[in-house]
Write a protein that holds these residues in place. Structure first.
Motif, mmCIF file in Angstrom:
data_model
loop_
_atom_site.group_PDB
_atom_site.id
_atom_site.type_symbol
_atom_site.label_atom_id
_atom_site.label_comp_id
_atom_site.label_asym_id
_atom_site.label_seq_id
_atom_site.Cartn_x
_atom_site.Cartn_y
_atom_site.Cartn_z
ATOM 1 N N ARG A 372 -23.806 -14.868 4.697
ATOM 2 C CA ARG A 372 -23.549 -13.441 4.789
ATOM 3 C C ARG A 372 -23.187 -12.861 3.412
ATOM 4 O O ARG A 372 -23.673 -11.803 3.031
ATOM 5 C CB ARG A 372 -22.412 -13.195 5.781
ATOM 6 N N ARG A 375 -26.137 -12.601 1.155
ATOM 7 C CA ARG A 375 -26.981 -11.451 1.549
ATOM 8 C C ARG A 375 -26.389 -10.153 0.997
ATOM 9 O O ARG A 375 -27.112 -9.292 0.493
ATOM 10 C CB ARG A 375 -27.067 -11.406 3.069
ATOM 11 N N LEU A 376 -25.070 -10.030 1.094
ATOM 12 C CA LEU A 376 -24.425 -8.817 0.569
ATOM 13 C C LEU A 376 -24.545 -8.771 -0.956
ATOM 14 O O LEU A 376 -24.769 -7.711 -1.542
ATOM 15 C CB LEU A 376 -22.958 -8.771 1.008
ATOM 16 N N MET A 379 -27.761 -7.393 -1.981
ATOM 17 C CA MET A 379 -27.811 -5.930 -1.935
ATOM 18 C C MET A 379 -27.099 -5.317 -3.134
ATOM 19 O O MET A 379 -27.518 -4.289 -3.664
ATOM 20 C CB MET A 379 -27.218 -5.436 -0.625
ATOM 21 N N LYS A 400 -18.794 -6.257 1.572
ATOM 22 C CA LYS A 400 -19.330 -5.037 2.182
ATOM 23 C C LYS A 400 -18.613 -3.809 1.625
ATOM 24 O O LYS A 400 -19.219 -2.760 1.435
ATOM 25 C CB LYS A 400 -19.149 -5.104 3.691
ATOM 26 N N ASP B 54 -23.031 -15.812 12.042
ATOM 27 C CA ASP B 54 -22.913 -15.997 10.594
ATOM 28 C C ASP B 54 -23.732 -14.955 9.829
ATOM 29 O O ASP B 54 -23.766 -14.968 8.603
ATOM 30 C CB ASP B 54 -23.423 -17.394 10.186
ATOM 31 N N GLY B 55 -24.417 -14.102 10.552
ATOM 32 C CA GLY B 55 -25.294 -13.120 9.916
ATOM 33 C C GLY B 55 -24.582 -11.816 9.598
ATOM 34 O O GLY B 55 -23.376 -11.668 9.804
ATOM 35 N N LEU B 56 -25.370 -10.894 9.108
ATOM 36 C CA LEU B 56 -24.818 -9.627 8.620
ATOM 37 C C LEU B 56 -25.170 -8.506 9.591
ATOM 38 O O LEU B 56 -26.320 -8.365 10.001
ATOM 39 C CB LEU B 56 -25.417 -9.344 7.236
ATOM 40 N N GLU B 63 -28.755 -9.350 11.285
ATOM 41 C CA GLU B 63 -29.752 -10.077 10.507
ATOM 42 C C GLU B 63 -29.379 -11.555 10.528
ATOM 43 O O GLU B 63 -28.251 -11.919 10.201
ATOM 44 C CB GLU B 63 -29.736 -9.540 9.076
ATOM 45 N N PRO B 65 -28.696 -15.246 9.494
ATOM 46 C CA PRO B 65 -28.230 -15.731 8.189
ATOM 47 C C PRO B 65 -29.225 -16.643 7.487
ATOM 48 O O PRO B 65 -29.111 -16.895 6.303
ATOM 49 C CB PRO B 65 -26.958 -16.499 8.536
#
Lengths: 405, 108
Positions: A372, A375-376, A379, A400, B54-56, B63, B65
């Motif tokens: 996670r 992924r952030l 971005m 975030k 565990d995803g966003l 979404e 992970p």
């Protein structure tokens, strides 16, 4: 529309053409006999787990439903750019309005291994089957190359009960794209599981004998194995493009819209080099699953007349034992690293440019512990953010929140 | 026969976030939307059985992970490659600070 190459990029592009409303003919030409399938599992679960089987990108019904004509076991041998035709080995010619080259890459071969029948490479499902057959409990497996393919296969071989030796020329594992701190975690995991790791080791000879292969190292050591897996990188498949006179530069050269030097021909995935907008147009070639999807999607849109630029951030992952690594961005763009703990031994490294801009993030941990946040971070990289170092380091600051800032 | 079970406390989930909830060998994902509403889906991605918790969460999207498969967690709808199979959703209600989900029947 004709697409040469039925891997991830080509297949994604074929479906994307339909998703974008294209109703004309779409031909997808694949060199292998199989329906298009996902390659990442070949060195991961599908290798380590018995009977995991092949993971098709889509079943035959979906290709039929989408009206995508699959031409399998077929090789494209030439492009007539003036006539806009692709010629297949079978003698068939396919006319195109737009052509996509998604020809992928092939394993770099080791000259010393050419005379060995016990040295194997991984690219395709059939390659994976050959390797899998060697991974019997107790088998001695040598792996030349401490990159992702080599290490993932080494982990799979250990999990299947093989005795594994990894031979890497460089002083440490994964020198190409992974920070030393993360490579060290993987080194330890392999060592702990019983993999014999030889870094800084140069192979001087490879000789088959009766029931195995001997690999001689520069320091005088000799490693005996039942089979040797060679994973020393990949070479883009550019022959077709070169013969057609297209510009080639570490892959088929494309612009930010995925167009080659011929405006009717596009390229996507492992076979092409492209400029990365986020790093001031730095030209790179990526061998990654998500990149193949992103570029396949984008190429399809632009083949239909859109003028969109590639804007994705490079991203990839690797699974070894119970560890998963993820990296967003290109680590070598950074000059400074900030570390954030992510619990239970997991951590993330934020890579900053000289001006404080976040340019990459790399993380490792059990399962999806870092997913996670990576992924952030991706971005944040896309936003060209300059997050405060103390906030990046503080595990209780949500990324975030930094994204919203 | 509907069966309502307590999945977590309201405060266990941040806004625009997700947590995992395991129950009798099944695994679920419990979401709290930016509008402060709760939702529940199966816990594993339909692509490769990865825990979605565990995803966003971004707006009404979860979404995965691992491979960035995306679903609308309010409806379960798959939002494009690599996922093409929708996610099972479950009715949710909040009572006395507890998030409850109904897993007895199958709902689209």
């Amino acid at each position: 529309m004709v697409i040469v190459g039925a891997g991830e990029a080509g297949t994604r592009a074929a479906f994307a053409l339909r998703e974008r409303g294209y109703t004309g003919p779409v031909s997808l030409i694949g060199a292998e006999r199989h329906l298009p399938y996902e390659r990442p599992p070949l060195s991961k679960d599908a290798m380590a787990l018995a009977g995991a089987g092949m993971k098709a990108i889509a079943d035959a019904g979906r290709f039929e439903q989408a009206g995508i004509r699959l031409v399998l076991s077929a090789a494209a041998i030439s492009i007539d750019r003036a006539a806009r035709e692709v010629k297949l080995e079978s003698g068939v010619s396919l006319g195109y309005e737009k052509l996509l080259l998604a020809t992928g890459a092939r394993p770099r071969r080791l000259a010393m291994a050419e005379n060995s029948r016990r040295c194997v490479y991984l690219r395709t499902h059939d390659d994976a089957e050959v390797i899998r057959a060697h991974l019997r409990p107790g088998a001695r497996i040598a792996v030349i190359g401490g990159g992702f393919i080599g290490l993932e296969l080494a982990a799979a071989a250990r999990m299947l009960g093989c005795a594994v030796t990894v031979i890497e020329t460089e002083k440490r594992l994964l020198t190409r794209a992974v920070p030393a701190e993360i490579a060290a975690v993987l080194h330890e995991a392999h060592a702990k599981s019983g993999v014999d790791l030889r870094c800084g080791a140069a192979v001087t000879a490879i000789v088959d004998h009766g029931d195995g292969v001997s690999i001689a190292l520069a320091d005088g050591a000799s490693i005996d194995a039942d089979a040797c897996i060679v994973g020393i990188g990949a070479i883009p498949n550019t022959d077709l493009a070169e013969r057609a006179g297209l510009a080639v530069e570490n892959g088929v050269r494309v612009d930010e819209r995925m167009a080659t030097s011929d405006p009717h021909i596009f390229a996507a995935g492992d076979c092409c080099s492209f400029p990365l907008g986020v790093y001031a147009g730095r030209r790179v070639r990526l061998e990654a699953w998500r990149n193949a999807q992103d570029q396949g999607n984008l190429a399809a849109r632009n083949m239909l007349g859109r003028q969109e630029n590639f804007a994705a951030i490079p991203w990839f992952w690797s699974d070894q034992f119970d560890l998963s690594l993820q990296i967003a961005g290109l680590v070598d763009e950074g000059v400074e690293t900030v570390r954030r703990e992510a619990g239970e031994g997991a951590f993330i490294l934020f890579h900053l440019a000289a001006d404080g801009r976040l340019v990459a993030a790399s993380g490792i941990g059990q399962g999806n512990a870092v997913a996670r946040d990576i992924r952030l971070a991706e971005m944040l990289i896309a936003k060209k953010a300059r997050p405060p170092r103390d906030k990046l380091a503080a595990a209780d600051t949500k990324l975030k929140a930094l994204l919203a800032a | 026969m509907p069966e309502w079970i307590v999945a977590c406390a309201v405060d266990d989930v941040d806004e625009e976030d997700v947590i995992r909830f395991d129950h009798h060998g099944r695994t679920f994902a419990i979401y709290r939307s930016p509008e402060d509403e709760f939702f529940a889906t199966d816990g594993l991605c339909t692509h490769e059985k990865v825990h979605l918790a565990d995803g966003l969460v971004m707006d009404d999207i979860i979404e995965c992970p691992k491979h960035n498969g995306r679903f609308n967690y309010k409806t379960g709808a798959a939002r494009g490659a690599p996922v093409c199979v929708n996610l099972q959703t479950y009715p949710v209600k909040v009572e006395a600070g507890k998030v409850m989900i109904e897993i007895g029947g199958v709902h689209g």
